[in-house]
Structures are given as structure tokens and as C-alpha cells.
Design a protein around this motif. Structure first.
Motif, PDB file in Angstrom:
ATOM      1  N   ASP A   1       0.875  -1.204   0.043  1.00  0.00           N
ATOM      2  CA  ASP A   1      -0.021   0.109  -0.067  1.00  0.00           C
ATOM      3  C   ASP A   1       0.823   1.297  -0.134  1.00  0.00           C
ATOM      4  O   ASP A   1       0.249   2.357  -0.062  1.00  0.00           O
ATOM      5  CB  ASP A   1      -0.901  -0.032   1.279  1.00  0.00           C
ATOM      6  N   GLN A   2       2.120   1.285   0.060  1.00  0.00           N
ATOM      7  CA  GLN A   2       3.016   2.315  -0.083  1.00  0.00           C
ATOM      8  C   GLN A   2       3.800   2.300  -1.735  1.00  0.00           C
ATOM      9  O   GLN A   2       3.836   1.072  -2.129  1.00  0.00           O
ATOM     10  CB  GLN A   2       4.274   2.073   1.004  1.00  0.00           C
ATOM     11  N   PRO A   3       4.242   3.306  -2.290  1.00  0.00           N
ATOM     12  CA  PRO A   3       4.694   3.461  -3.424  1.00  0.00           C
ATOM     13  C   PRO A   3       5.771   2.394  -3.577  1.00  0.00           C
ATOM     14  O   PRO A   3       6.698   2.370  -2.680  1.00  0.00           O
ATOM     15  CB  PRO A   3       5.186   4.906  -3.632  1.00  0.00           C
ATOM     16  N   HIS A   4       5.926   1.555  -4.648  1.00  0.00           N
ATOM     17  CA  HIS A   4       6.827   0.667  -4.815  1.00  0.00           C
ATOM     18  C   HIS A   4       7.009   0.273  -6.435  1.00  0.00           C
ATOM     19  O   HIS A   4       6.372   0.761  -7.225  1.00  0.00           O
ATOM     20  CB  HIS A   4       6.646  -0.714  -4.052  1.00  0.00           C
ATOM     21  N   ASP A   5       8.242   0.046  -6.726  1.00  0.00           N
ATOM     22  CA  ASP A   5       8.607  -0.192  -8.346  1.00  0.00           C
ATOM     23  C   ASP A   5       8.113  -1.444  -8.868  1.00  0.00           C
ATOM     24  O   ASP A   5       7.758  -1.445 -10.169  1.00  0.00           O
ATOM     25  CB  ASP A   5      10.113  -0.141  -8.371  1.00  0.00           C
ATOM     26  N   ALA A   6       8.184  -2.640  -8.197  1.00  0.00           N
ATOM     27  CA  ALA A   6       7.902  -3.830  -8.814  1.00  0.00           C
ATOM     28  C   ALA A   6       7.298  -4.634  -7.640  1.00  0.00           C
ATOM     29  O   ALA A   6       7.361  -4.496  -6.504  1.00  0.00           O
ATOM     30  CB  ALA A   6       8.954  -4.340  -9.382  1.00  0.00           C
ATOM     31  N   GLU A   7       6.663  -5.814  -8.218  1.00  0.00           N
ATOM     32  CA  GLU A   7       5.854  -6.861  -7.432  1.00  0.00           C
ATOM     33  C   GLU A   7       6.391  -8.217  -7.910  1.00  0.00           C
ATOM     34  O   GLU A   7       6.211  -8.407  -9.139  1.00  0.00           O
ATOM     35  CB  GLU A   7       4.484  -6.673  -7.186  1.00  0.00           C
ATOM     36  N   THR A   8       6.888  -8.994  -7.067  1.00  0.00           N
ATOM     37  CA  THR A   8       7.238 -10.343  -7.432  1.00  0.00           C
ATOM     38  C   THR A   8       5.931 -11.097  -7.561  1.00  0.00           C
ATOM     39  O   THR A   8       5.043 -10.863  -6.573  1.00  0.00           O
ATOM     40  CB  THR A   8       8.147 -11.055  -6.442  1.00  0.00           C
ATOM     41  N   THR A   9       5.748 -11.748  -8.664  1.00  0.00           N
ATOM     42  CA  THR A   9       4.340 -12.623  -9.036  1.00  0.00           C
ATOM     43  C   THR A   9       4.647 -14.015  -8.833  1.00  0.00           C
ATOM     44  O   THR A   9       3.659 -14.859  -8.749  1.00  0.00           O
ATOM     45  CB  THR A   9       3.767 -12.296 -10.251  1.00  0.00           C
ATOM     46  N   ALA A  10       5.902 -14.440  -9.119  1.00  0.00           N
ATOM     47  CA  ALA A  10       6.168 -16.022  -8.969  1.00  0.00           C
ATOM     48  C   ALA A  10       7.840 -15.983  -8.995  1.00  0.00           C
ATOM     49  O   ALA A  10       8.549 -15.257  -9.161  1.00  0.00           O
ATOM     50  CB  ALA A  10       5.641 -16.642 -10.183  1.00  0.00           C
ATOM     51  N   ASN A  11       8.068 -17.265  -8.081  1.00  0.00           N
ATOM     52  CA  ASN A  11       9.517 -17.686  -8.078  1.00  0.00           C
ATOM     53  C   ASN A  11       9.646 -19.083  -8.884  1.00  0.00           C
ATOM     54  O   ASN A  11       8.763 -19.884  -8.694  1.00  0.00           O
ATOM     55  CB  ASN A  11      10.019 -17.749  -6.841  1.00  0.00           C
ATOM     56  N   VAL A  12      10.474 -19.043  -9.855  1.00  0.00           N
ATOM     57  CA  VAL A  12      10.628 -20.106 -10.785  1.00  0.00           C
ATOM     58  C   VAL A  12      11.926 -20.756 -10.749  1.00  0.00           C
ATOM     59  O   VAL A  12      12.993 -19.982 -10.448  1.00  0.00           O
ATOM     60  CB  VAL A  12      10.108 -19.858 -12.131  1.00  0.00           C
ATOM     61  N   VAL A  13      12.292 -21.786 -11.455  1.00  0.00           N
ATOM     62  CA  VAL A  13      13.554 -22.264 -11.578  1.00  0.00           C
ATOM     63  C   VAL A  13      13.711 -22.460 -12.964  1.00  0.00           C
ATOM     64  O   VAL A  13      13.197 -22.958 -13.963  1.00  0.00           O
ATOM     65  CB  VAL A  13      13.616 -23.793 -10.868  1.00  0.00           C
ATOM     66  N   MET A  14      15.045 -22.024 -13.564  1.00  0.00           N
ATOM     67  CA  MET A  14      15.363 -22.010 -14.894  1.00  0.00           C
ATOM     68  C   MET A  14      15.787 -23.352 -15.310  1.00  0.00           C
ATOM     69  O   MET A  14      16.443 -24.136 -14.377  1.00  0.00           O
ATOM     70  CB  MET A  14      16.722 -21.188 -14.981  1.00  0.00           C
ATOM     71  N   PRO A  15      15.456 -23.952 -16.307  1.00  0.00           N
ATOM     72  CA  PRO A  15      15.676 -25.191 -16.890  1.00  0.00           C
ATOM     73  C   PRO A  15      17.200 -25.501 -17.046  1.00  0.00           C
ATOM     74  O   PRO A  15      18.118 -24.413 -17.363  1.00  0.00           O
ATOM     75  CB  PRO A  15      14.872 -25.349 -18.220  1.00  0.00           C
ATOM     76  N   GLU A  16      17.824 -26.711 -16.975  1.00  0.00           N
ATOM     77  CA  GLU A  16      19.220 -26.862 -17.479  1.00  0.00           C
ATOM     78  C   GLU A  16      19.458 -26.709 -19.069  1.00  0.00           C
ATOM     79  O   GLU A  16      18.440 -26.832 -19.919  1.00  0.00           O
ATOM     80  CB  GLU A  16      19.480 -28.492 -16.973  1.00  0.00           C
ATOM     81  N   GLY A  17      20.695 -26.409 -19.127  1.00  0.00           N
ATOM     82  CA  GLY A  17      21.059 -26.508 -20.697  1.00  0.00           C
ATOM     83  C   GLY A  17      20.859 -25.346 -21.401  1.00  0.00           C
ATOM     84  O   GLY A  17      21.044 -25.434 -22.762  1.00  0.00           O
ATOM     85  N   LEU A  18      20.759 -24.220 -20.794  1.00  0.00           N
ATOM     86  CA  LEU A  18      20.549 -22.969 -21.465  1.00  0.00           C
ATOM     87  C   LEU A  18      22.062 -22.403 -21.903  1.00  0.00           C
ATOM     88  O   LEU A  18      22.829 -22.453 -20.784  1.00  0.00           O
ATOM     89  CB  LEU A  18      19.586 -21.968 -20.986  1.00  0.00           C
ATOM     90  N   ALA A  19      22.358 -21.951 -23.066  1.00  0.00           N
ATOM     91  CA  ALA A  19      23.866 -21.619 -23.308  1.00  0.00           C
ATOM     92  C   ALA A  19      24.052 -20.248 -23.583  1.00  0.00           C
ATOM     93  O   ALA A  19      25.081 -19.966 -23.450  1.00  0.00           O
ATOM     94  CB  ALA A  19      23.887 -22.210 -24.715  1.00  0.00           C
ATOM     95  N   ASP A  20      23.166 -19.503 -23.457  1.00  0.00           N
ATOM     96  CA  ASP A  20      23.301 -17.701 -23.913  1.00  0.00           C
ATOM     97  C   ASP A  20      22.140 -16.998 -23.245  1.00  0.00           C
ATOM     98  O   ASP A  20      21.156 -17.558 -22.902  1.00  0.00           O
ATOM     99  CB  ASP A  20      23.503 -17.580 -25.274  1.00  0.00           C
TER     100      ASP A  20
END
Length: 104
Positions: free
Chosen positions: A17-36
């Protein structure tokens, strides 16, 4: 927050209820194997899409918000950091770019 990058040890929680820049909507886990950064960005936007679309639906489908996930740098991903936060920010088309209430 990524303390291994910023050196931040404690985060400051701002009530929705106070001014803020962003809000977290979810926490996730990145998949394996990403190269860039491009692959990581694409994967993260896809992982965060459901929580972002839920916010849009709650706000009558408007384009007032941006899907703004916090992306780890490739070197940290390669070191095994996979936990990331999906966040929503106010669109730059809005005159006041602060949120003043919870998204849901």
C-alpha cells in the motif's frame, strides 16, 4: 535480489500500500541446458508468462504492466544459479510509474 551480484545482504520489503517499483508474482527455476543470454531470456519470459497473464486478467486485460523478470547473468547461470523471480512493473506509458496497491 541476487546477492552474489550486488553484495546486498538484506532486502527492504515495502508494503504494497506504499509506493513501490515492482512486485514479485512468482518464483521459478530455470531449466538446465541454456547456453546464452538470448536462450535464458526466452525461457524466463515463458516461465513468467502465466503469472504475468494472471495479473493482466485481474486488471481487465489492460497493458498497464510489463512482464519484467529478473534474469541472472549467464556466468551465474553456468555456476548453477537457477532460482529467479518473476516480477511485474508499471508500463512506461503510465504517468506515475509507482505501484501503490497489491496486484492481487
Amino acid at each position: 535480489m541476487m546477492p552474489w551480484i550486488s553484495g546486498v545482504k538484506d532486502s527492504t520489503v515495502t508494503p504494497c500500500d506504499q509506493p513501490h517499483d515492482a512486485e514479485t508474482t512468482a518464483n521459478v527455476v530455470m531449466p538446465e541446458g541454456l547456453a546464452d543470454d538470448r536462450g535464458m531470456n526466452k525461457a524466463l519470459l515463458e516461465l513468467c508468462a502465466p503469472s504475468f497473464h494472471a495479473v493482466q486478467q485481474q486488471k481487465n486485460g489492460t497493458d498497464l504492466y510489463n512482464n519484467s523478470p529478473i534474469v541472472p547473468l549467464t556466468k551465474y547461470y553456468q555456476q548453477g544459479y537457477r532460482d529467479v523471480s518473476c516480477t511485474v512493473t508499471v508500463s512506461n506509458q503510465q504517468p506515475d510509474r509507482k505501484m501503490t496497491a497489491p496486484l492481487h
